[in-house]
Design a protein around this motif. Structure first.
Motif, PDB file in Angstrom:
ATOM      1  N   PHE A  70       0.833  -1.207   0.000  1.00  7.64           N
ATOM      2  CA  PHE A  70       0.000   0.000   0.000  1.00  7.64           C
ATOM      3  C   PHE A  70       0.866   1.255   0.000  1.00  7.64           C
ATOM      4  CE2 PHE A  70      -2.467   3.329   2.082  1.00  7.64           C
ATOM      5  CZ  PHE A  70      -3.660   3.269   1.376  1.00  7.64           C
ATOM      6  N   PHE A  71       1.947   1.245   0.788  1.00  8.47           N
ATOM      7  CA  PHE A  71       2.850   2.394   0.854  1.00  8.47           C
ATOM      8  C   PHE A  71       3.557   2.605  -0.484  1.00  8.47           C
ATOM      9  CE2 PHE A  71       7.211   3.913   1.562  1.00  8.47           C
ATOM     10  CZ  PHE A  71       6.949   5.166   2.105  1.00  8.47           C
ATOM     11  N   VAL A  72       4.081   1.517  -1.064  1.00  6.42           N
ATOM     12  CA  VAL A  72       4.789   1.623  -2.349  1.00  6.42           C
ATOM     13  C   VAL A  72       3.839   2.094  -3.449  1.00  6.42           C
ATOM     14  CG1 VAL A  72       6.034   0.328  -4.119  1.00  6.42           C
ATOM     15  CG2 VAL A  72       6.498  -0.111  -1.712  1.00  6.42           C
ATOM     16  N   ASN A  73       2.609   1.588  -3.436  1.00  9.35           N
ATOM     17  CA  ASN A  73       1.628   2.005  -4.442  1.00  9.35           C
ATOM     18  C   ASN A  73       1.309   3.492  -4.317  1.00  9.35           C
ATOM     19  OD1 ASN A  73      -0.310   1.094  -6.592  1.00  9.35           O
ATOM     20  ND2 ASN A  73      -1.798   1.887  -5.128  1.00  9.35           N
ATOM     21  N   GLY A  74       1.237   3.972  -3.066  1.00  9.92           N
ATOM     22  CA  GLY A  74       1.007   5.399  -2.858  1.00  9.92           C
ATOM     23  C   GLY A  74       2.163   6.250  -3.357  1.00  9.92           C
ATOM     24  N   ARG A  75       3.396   5.770  -3.149  1.00  5.71           N
ATOM     25  CA  ARG A  75       4.565   6.502  -3.631  1.00  5.71           C
ATOM     26  C   ARG A  75       4.597   6.529  -5.168  1.00  5.71           C
ATOM     27  NH1 ARG A  75       6.833   9.950  -0.563  1.00  5.71           N
ATOM     28  NH2 ARG A  75       8.769   9.708  -1.778  1.00  5.71           N
ATOM     29  N   LEU A  76       4.205   5.430  -5.778  1.00  3.63           N
ATOM     30  CA  LEU A  76       4.155   5.397  -7.243  1.00  3.63           C
ATOM     31  C   LEU A  76       3.115   6.373  -7.771  1.00  3.63           C
ATOM     32  CD1 LEU A  76       4.457   1.570  -7.995  1.00  3.63           C
ATOM     33  CD2 LEU A  76       6.165   3.330  -8.438  1.00  3.63           C
ATOM     34  N   GLY A  77       1.999   6.489  -7.039  1.00  3.04           N
ATOM     35  CA  GLY A  77       0.969   7.432  -7.452  1.00  3.04           C
ATOM     36  C   GLY A  77       1.477   8.866  -7.476  1.00  3.04           C
ATOM     37  N   LYS A  78       2.372   9.201  -6.536  1.00  8.60           N
ATOM     38  CA  LYS A  78       2.940  10.547  -6.504  1.00  8.60           C
ATOM     39  C   LYS A  78       3.927  10.784  -7.645  1.00  8.60           C
ATOM     40  CE  LYS A  78       2.358  11.187  -1.530  1.00  8.60           C
ATOM     41  NZ  LYS A  78       3.033  11.470  -0.232  1.00  8.60           N
ATOM     42  N   LYS A  79       4.426   9.690  -8.229  1.00  8.12           N
ATOM     43  CA  LYS A  79       5.348   9.820  -9.361  1.00  8.12           C
ATOM     44  C   LYS A  79       4.623  10.093 -10.682  1.00  8.12           C
ATOM     45  CE  LYS A  79       9.331   8.880  -7.339  1.00  8.12           C
ATOM     46  NZ  LYS A  79      10.490   9.802  -7.367  1.00  8.12           N
ATOM     47  N   LEU A  80       3.295   9.955 -10.670  1.00  9.85           N
ATOM     48  CA  LEU A  80       2.528  10.176 -11.901  1.00  9.85           C
ATOM     49  C   LEU A  80       2.357  11.671 -12.135  1.00  9.85           C
ATOM     50  CD1 LEU A  80      -0.206   7.397 -11.675  1.00  9.85           C
ATOM     51  CD2 LEU A  80       1.842   7.433 -13.085  1.00  9.85           C
ATOM     52  N   ARG A  81       3.440  12.293 -12.533  1.00  7.94           N
ATOM     53  CA  ARG A  81       3.457  13.728 -12.810  1.00  7.94           C
ATOM     54  C   ARG A  81       3.908  13.964 -14.249  1.00  7.94           C
ATOM     55  NH1 ARG A  81       1.004  16.512  -8.504  1.00  7.94           N
ATOM     56  NH2 ARG A  81       1.442  15.287  -6.622  1.00  7.94           N
ATOM     57  N   ASP A  82       3.489  15.080 -14.779  1.00 10.44           N
ATOM     58  CA  ASP A  82       3.931  15.456 -16.119  1.00 10.44           C
ATOM     59  C   ASP A  82       5.434  15.736 -16.066  1.00 10.44           C
ATOM     60  OD1 ASP A  82       4.453  16.573 -18.568  1.00 10.44           O
ATOM     61  OD2 ASP A  82       2.590  17.720 -18.646  1.00 10.44           O
ATOM     62  N   PRO A  83       6.262  14.996 -16.830  1.00  7.95           N
ATOM     63  CA  PRO A  83       7.712  15.216 -16.770  1.00  7.95           C
ATOM     64  C   PRO A  83       8.130  16.622 -17.193  1.00  7.95           C
ATOM     65  CG  PRO A  83       7.143  13.811 -18.627  1.00  7.95           C
ATOM     66  CD  PRO A  83       5.904  13.967 -17.807  1.00  7.95           C
ATOM     67  N   TYR A  84       7.270  17.311 -17.925  1.00  9.58           N
ATOM     68  CA  TYR A  84       7.584  18.664 -18.378  1.00  9.58           C
ATOM     69  C   TYR A  84       6.898  19.726 -17.517  1.00  9.58           C
ATOM     70  CZ  TYR A  84       8.444  15.493 -22.217  1.00  9.58           C
ATOM     71  OH  TYR A  84       8.844  14.418 -22.964  1.00  9.58           O
ATOM     72  N   ASP A  85       6.060  19.290 -16.614  1.00  8.21           N
ATOM     73  CA  ASP A  85       5.417  20.189 -15.659  1.00  8.21           C
ATOM     74  C   ASP A  85       5.156  19.391 -14.373  1.00  8.21           C
ATOM     75  OD1 ASP A  85       4.113  22.151 -14.324  1.00  8.21           O
ATOM     76  OD2 ASP A  85       2.309  22.173 -15.575  1.00  8.21           O
TER      77      ASP A  85
END
Length: 295
Positions: free
Chosen positions: A195-210
């Motif tokens: 659950f913790f790792v999945n939450g951290r991955l969710g925070k990585k879902l950002r626009d690489p250019y913004d």
């Protein structure tokens, strides 16, 4: 005249050099980014799905049911509430007993069973057992609980046995309490980590250019369709009695594989691909806790 006026207006437009450089940088980054070669991991996951599915649906081997309770030691005991065939603890609801002290106590209980001539066709089945001995023989019993004593029926011979008390259930329950708590604790720890790792991955879902802009969980509506269909199929699988753990894992991996392939063809975001795998792992652990440890 009109064209000259428009041309003079265009000449007055100020070009933002910083924005221009930023746009060129984004274009160059996209050109330099290496495509994700999804074929190899897709093949690995597909092979794993097929292997797990075959393992979960492989027909059971022919049983040797010639048992001498006075000469054979109990190796392992599988049991399930109500009617069923507890062939392995990988099936939902099936519990396994392999503690040496408990198995020795079960051997003593089996030797106390007395043959009876009564019929149990309309009696309510309390528990089903599969007892495997060291000489590879198997004893399949169904337990019928009366107010005064317990009755056991050998499913292979049809012979009915009786016990004045119910020590078999009491012995297993006494052992199962401590063992169940330990296994449940380990499963909950793994679920918390996932659950913790999945939450951290969710925070990585950002626009690489913004980096301030969070991108959607799915890059195409087909991924949402796959998630919905996977959820419905999973519900139907859970309703199936004694579903095999490998079949559930294979189904979760297959749905993750389909979404990873779709992701590789559309947005090619590695963090989203990892989240597809991690979310399915988290669901698998949750189902294992509920169906295999709590029920």
């Amino acid at each position: 005249m009109f064209d000259n006026e428009k041309f003079s207006q265009l000449k007055k437009i100020q070009v933002n050099r910083e924005k221009k450089e930023e746009d060129f940088t984004k274009i160059q980054q996209r050109l330099d980014s290496k495509p994700f070669h999804w074929q190899i991991p897709a093949a690995i996951i597909a092979i794993a799905c097929i292997t797990l599915f075959l393992a979960g649906t492989f027909p059971a081997q022919k049983l040797n049911t010639s048992v001498d309770l006075n000469k054979t030691a109990v190796q392992v005991v599988y049991y399930i509430e109500g009617e069923g065939d507890p062939s392995t603890s990988l099936r939902a609801g099936v519990k396994k007993v392999k503690n040496e002290e408990t198995l020795l106590a079960i051997e003593g209980v089996l030797k106390q069973m007395q043959p009876e001539t009564i019929g149990l066709d309309e009696a309510l089945i309390y528990q089903s057992y599969r007892i495997k001995f060291e000489n590879n023989t198997v004893l399949r019993l169904q337990q019928y609980w009366d107010y005064n004593q317990s009755y056991f029926k050998d499913l292979d011979t049809g012979q009915v046995y009786s016990l004045s008390e119910n020590p078999l259930h009491n012995i297993i329950s006494q052992y199962e309490t401590d063992n169940k708590k330990r296994q449940l604790t380990i499963s909950v720890v793994f679920f918390a980590i996932a659950f913790f790792v999945n939450g951290r991955l969710g925070k990585k879902l950002r626009d690489p250019y913004d980096p301030k802009r969070k991108i959607p969980m799915h890059s195409t509506h087909w991924q949402s369709v796959v998630e919905i269909l996977s959820f419905l199929i999973l519900i139907m699988m859970i309703l199936f009695p004694q579903i095999h753990l490998f079949a559930v894992i294979a189904m979760l991996l297959l749905s993750a594989l389909i979404n990873i392939v779709l992701e590789a063809r559309h947005d090619n975001n590695k963090w989203r691909m990892l989240q597809f795998l991690m979310s399915k792992l988290m669901i698998g652990i949750y189902l294992y806790i509920v169906l295999w440890k709590l029920l």
